[in-house]
Design a protein around this motif. Sequence first.
Motif, mmCIF file in Angstrom:
data_model
loop_
_atom_site.group_PDB
_atom_site.id
_atom_site.type_symbol
_atom_site.label_atom_id
_atom_site.label_comp_id
_atom_site.label_asym_id
_atom_site.label_seq_id
_atom_site.Cartn_x
_atom_site.Cartn_y
_atom_site.Cartn_z
ATOM 1 N N LEU A 77 -77.723 13.684 -15.054
ATOM 2 C CA LEU A 77 -77.009 12.634 -14.314
ATOM 3 C C LEU A 77 -75.908 11.998 -15.177
ATOM 4 N N LEU A 78 -76.192 11.838 -16.475
ATOM 5 C CA LEU A 78 -75.263 11.095 -17.342
ATOM 6 C C LEU A 78 -74.185 11.954 -17.988
ATOM 7 N N ALA A 79 -74.432 13.266 -18.107
ATOM 8 C CA ALA A 79 -73.537 14.065 -18.959
ATOM 9 C C ALA A 79 -73.091 15.390 -18.362
ATOM 10 N N ALA A 80 -73.430 15.661 -17.081
ATOM 11 C CA ALA A 80 -73.027 16.947 -16.504
ATOM 12 C C ALA A 80 -71.660 16.869 -15.819
ATOM 13 N N ASP A 81 -71.406 15.808 -15.087
ATOM 14 C CA ASP A 81 -70.178 15.716 -14.296
ATOM 15 C C ASP A 81 -69.664 14.288 -14.302
ATOM 16 N N PRO A 82 -68.653 13.956 -15.103
ATOM 17 C CA PRO A 82 -67.928 14.879 -15.978
ATOM 18 C C PRO A 82 -68.778 15.268 -17.194
ATOM 19 N N ALA A 83 -68.508 16.456 -17.733
ATOM 20 C CA ALA A 83 -69.272 16.938 -18.879
ATOM 21 C C ALA A 83 -69.011 16.057 -20.096
ATOM 22 N N ARG A 84 -70.080 15.606 -20.706
ATOM 23 C CA ARG A 84 -69.979 14.769 -21.903
ATOM 24 C C ARG A 84 -70.813 15.405 -23.013
ATOM 25 N N PRO A 85 -70.466 15.162 -24.278
ATOM 26 C CA PRO A 85 -71.276 15.708 -25.378
ATOM 27 C C PRO A 85 -72.670 15.074 -25.389
#
Length: 276
Positions: A77-85
């Motif tokens: 939820l937090l880092a897939a879209d947008p992709a985050r490290p």
Amino acid sequence: MTPRFVEVADRVHVLREPLLDVNVTLVVGDGAALVVDTLSTAGQAAGLAAAARAVTAHPWTVVNTHHHFDHCFGNALLAADPARPVYAHEATAEALRERPDEVRRAAYEEMRETHPELAAELADAELLAPTHAVRSEAVLDVGGRRVLLRHPGPGHTGGDLVVHVPDADVLVAGDLVEQGGPPAFEESYPLRWPDAVADLLRLTTPGTVVVPGHGELVDPGFVRAQQGQLAELARLIRAGHADGAPPERVAAEAPFGPRAALVATRRGYAELDGAA
Ligand SMILES: [Zn+2]
């Protein structure tokens, strides 16, 4: 009610998720932020994202302190879209990347008696593996703030990371330090855990705010006392193993209560037998 972040030191905020009393830490810099741990479910993580957005509009990097569900199942939820490290220790990254079914199953088994609805959700959670694996240390620049990620050795799991924010004198300890309940030993290294806590204590000053994996914020004095209990437990496990004592007898007199100590003693014995 959606939990909120509370500022505990200069631009370092902590949110306590009520269901399992899990702490999430948000570090805010100039134009960038860092979220440490992502909670158990997409729903919880959505609440976390909204709470973070109430504090900062900056894009975030994510850190997982270890692979247990309540610290990383919100990654997607937090880092897939947008992709985050997403940073984690390499053992944590490996577990989430190579063994997601095993991680989901362990989460389900742990929760199915006490929290059956949560367990059902965990059983088919969408997991997002970390993108950046840390072996011993990594230094991040979070909008001009230096943040240290450090693996202090095996302890609560084989892949614990602590997060140090020196300019605010905050140390996020994950489940290496527990307040409000005994440490969890199911996947632990009880003989080495005291050394890991001694290592993280070297990052502290007398005024350091320590964020445990669960419960209230603590100070280095609390951590030092818990380190002493862990060292005493490790000593009892070694002595019991050398004497051929049944684990139940060791656990009966050990710190943290017989139930937690029995899990620890079995893990310690297996390690001493060369099986862990
Ligand atoms: Zn844990």
